[in-house]
Design a protein around this motif. Structure first.
Motif, PDB file in Angstrom:
ATOM      1  N   SER A  35       0.843  -1.189   0.000  1.00 52.24           N
ATOM      2  CA  SER A  35       0.000   0.000   0.000  1.00 52.24           C
ATOM      3  C   SER A  35       0.882   1.245   0.000  1.00 52.24           C
ATOM      4  O   SER A  35       1.932   1.270   0.628  1.00 52.24           O
ATOM      5  CB  SER A  35      -0.877   0.015   1.250  1.00 52.24           C
ATOM      6  OG  SER A  35      -1.664  -1.137   1.309  1.00 52.24           O
ATOM      7  N   LEU A  36       0.417   2.249  -0.699  1.00 51.08           N
ATOM      8  CA  LEU A  36       1.167   3.505  -0.732  1.00 51.08           C
ATOM      9  C   LEU A  36       0.857   4.340   0.508  1.00 51.08           C
ATOM     10  O   LEU A  36      -0.235   4.261   1.060  1.00 51.08           O
ATOM     11  CB  LEU A  36       0.812   4.300  -1.986  1.00 51.08           C
ATOM     12  CG  LEU A  36       1.163   3.669  -3.326  1.00 51.08           C
ATOM     13  CD1 LEU A  36       0.816   4.620  -4.456  1.00 51.08           C
ATOM     14  CD2 LEU A  36       2.628   3.299  -3.397  1.00 51.08           C
ATOM     15  N   LYS A  37       1.832   5.117   0.924  1.00 53.11           N
ATOM     16  CA  LYS A  37       1.636   5.996   2.081  1.00 53.11           C
ATOM     17  C   LYS A  37       0.968   7.291   1.658  1.00 53.11           C
ATOM     18  O   LYS A  37       0.289   7.950   2.434  1.00 53.11           O
ATOM     19  CB  LYS A  37       2.973   6.314   2.745  1.00 53.11           C
ATOM     20  CG  LYS A  37       3.499   5.134   3.527  1.00 53.11           C
ATOM     21  CD  LYS A  37       4.727   5.510   4.320  1.00 53.11           C
ATOM     22  CE  LYS A  37       5.163   4.306   5.155  1.00 53.11           C
ATOM     23  NZ  LYS A  37       6.601   4.176   5.202  1.00 53.11           N
ATOM     24  N   ASN A  38       1.204   7.655   0.406  1.00 52.64           N
ATOM     25  CA  ASN A  38       0.590   8.883  -0.121  1.00 52.64           C
ATOM     26  C   ASN A  38      -0.150   8.567  -1.412  1.00 52.64           C
ATOM     27  O   ASN A  38       0.302   7.730  -2.197  1.00 52.64           O
ATOM     28  CB  ASN A  38       1.663   9.938  -0.386  1.00 52.64           C
ATOM     29  CG  ASN A  38       2.286  10.438   0.898  1.00 52.64           C
ATOM     30  OD1 ASN A  38       3.171   9.792   1.446  1.00 52.64           O
ATOM     31  ND2 ASN A  38       1.796  11.543   1.394  1.00 52.64           N
ATOM     32  N   CYS A  39      -1.233   9.254  -1.599  1.00 52.38           N
ATOM     33  CA  CYS A  39      -2.058   9.072  -2.787  1.00 52.38           C
ATOM     34  C   CYS A  39      -1.228   9.308  -4.049  1.00 52.38           C
ATOM     35  O   CYS A  39      -0.499  10.284  -4.128  1.00 52.38           O
ATOM     36  CB  CYS A  39      -3.226  10.042  -2.728  1.00 52.38           C
ATOM     37  SG  CYS A  39      -4.231  10.040  -4.204  1.00 52.38           S
ATOM     38  N   GLU A  40      -1.350   8.404  -5.006  1.00 56.40           N
ATOM     39  CA  GLU A  40      -0.566   8.568  -6.229  1.00 56.40           C
ATOM     40  C   GLU A  40      -1.180   9.643  -7.121  1.00 56.40           C
ATOM     41  O   GLU A  40      -0.564  10.090  -8.063  1.00 56.40           O
ATOM     42  CB  GLU A  40      -0.433   7.240  -6.978  1.00 56.40           C
ATOM     43  CG  GLU A  40      -1.703   6.775  -7.649  1.00 56.40           C
ATOM     44  CD  GLU A  40      -1.457   5.542  -8.510  1.00 56.40           C
ATOM     45  OE1 GLU A  40      -0.321   5.052  -8.537  1.00 56.40           O
ATOM     46  OE2 GLU A  40      -2.415   5.075  -9.133  1.00 56.40           O
ATOM     47  N   GLU A  41      -2.393  10.051  -6.813  1.00 52.94           N
ATOM     48  CA  GLU A  41      -3.039  11.101  -7.611  1.00 52.94           C
ATOM     49  C   GLU A  41      -2.733  12.490  -7.063  1.00 52.94           C
ATOM     50  O   GLU A  41      -2.310  13.374  -7.780  1.00 52.94           O
ATOM     51  CB  GLU A  41      -4.555  10.882  -7.615  1.00 52.94           C
ATOM     52  CG  GLU A  41      -5.021   9.839  -8.603  1.00 52.94           C
ATOM     53  CD  GLU A  41      -4.792  10.287 -10.049  1.00 52.94           C
ATOM     54  OE1 GLU A  41      -4.251   9.483 -10.818  1.00 52.94           O
ATOM     55  OE2 GLU A  41      -5.140  11.433 -10.393  1.00 52.94           O
ATOM     56  N   CYS A  42      -2.988  12.690  -5.764  1.00 51.07           N
ATOM     57  CA  CYS A  42      -2.879  14.055  -5.214  1.00 51.07           C
ATOM     58  C   CYS A  42      -1.842  14.144  -4.095  1.00 51.07           C
ATOM     59  O   CYS A  42      -1.643  15.207  -3.530  1.00 51.07           O
ATOM     60  CB  CYS A  42      -4.245  14.516  -4.717  1.00 51.07           C
ATOM     61  SG  CYS A  42      -4.782  13.617  -3.253  1.00 51.07           S
ATOM     62  N   ASP A  43      -1.202  12.999  -3.771  1.00 53.27           N
ATOM     63  CA  ASP A  43      -0.116  12.998  -2.791  1.00 53.27           C
ATOM     64  C   ASP A  43      -0.599  13.238  -1.362  1.00 53.27           C
ATOM     65  O   ASP A  43       0.202  13.489  -0.468  1.00 53.27           O
ATOM     66  CB  ASP A  43       0.947  14.029  -3.173  1.00 53.27           C
ATOM     67  CG  ASP A  43       2.326  13.578  -2.704  1.00 53.27           C
ATOM     68  OD1 ASP A  43       2.593  12.370  -2.760  1.00 53.27           O
ATOM     69  OD2 ASP A  43       3.104  14.431  -2.268  1.00 53.27           O
ATOM     70  N   ALA A  44      -1.885  13.151  -1.134  1.00 54.10           N
ATOM     71  CA  ALA A  44      -2.384  13.269   0.229  1.00 54.10           C
ATOM     72  C   ALA A  44      -2.028  12.008   1.002  1.00 54.10           C
ATOM     73  O   ALA A  44      -1.972  10.924   0.432  1.00 54.10           O
ATOM     74  CB  ALA A  44      -3.901  13.441   0.202  1.00 54.10           C
ATOM     75  N   PRO A  45      -1.739  12.148   2.300  1.00 53.06           N
ATOM     76  CA  PRO A  45      -1.420  10.964   3.084  1.00 53.06           C
ATOM     77  C   PRO A  45      -2.621  10.029   3.181  1.00 53.06           C
ATOM     78  O   PRO A  45      -3.750  10.474   3.355  1.00 53.06           O
ATOM     79  CB  PRO A  45      -1.049  11.521   4.457  1.00 53.06           C
ATOM     80  CG  PRO A  45      -1.434  12.944   4.460  1.00 53.06           C
ATOM     81  CD  PRO A  45      -1.691  13.390   3.055  1.00 53.06           C
TER      82      PRO A  45
END
Ligand SMILES: [Zn+2]
Length: 88
Positions: A35-45
């Motif tokens: 899982s990513l720590k930050n959104c790959e679209e908007c970089d929100a945590p």
């Protein structure tokens, strides 16, 4: 400009679209590992709880629901099943 192969091209386009659709679909259903720590679209945590609840999560809830909305409109069907396993 030969008119002859326009038909073949159209058929091939249709096949490509179908395969692409199936691949996209299969990818949608599969957990994608980490899982990513930050959104790959908007970089929100992405909250820890969401990352645990959705294996391989790549987007924050906002972007994911936008995507779900679009996918639903595009595919014309409701993926109710996967919704239940996601945090809102
Ligand atoms: Zn986002």
């Amino acid at each position: 400009m030969a008119g002859g192969f326009a038909k073949d091209g159209a058929v091939q386009d249709q096949i490509d679209a179908t395969v692409e659709d199936a691949v996209k679909h299969a990818r949608d259903q599969l957990p994608r590992g980490e899982s990513l720590k930050n959104c790959e679209e908007c970089d929100a945590p992405i909250p820890e709880a969401r990352r645990e609840a959705v294996p391989g999560v790549r987007m924050c809830i906002t972007c994911q629901s936008e995507l779900d909305k679009e996918a639903k409109i595009a595919a014309g069907y409701n993926r109710r099943g996967s919704k239940d396993s996601q945090l809102r």
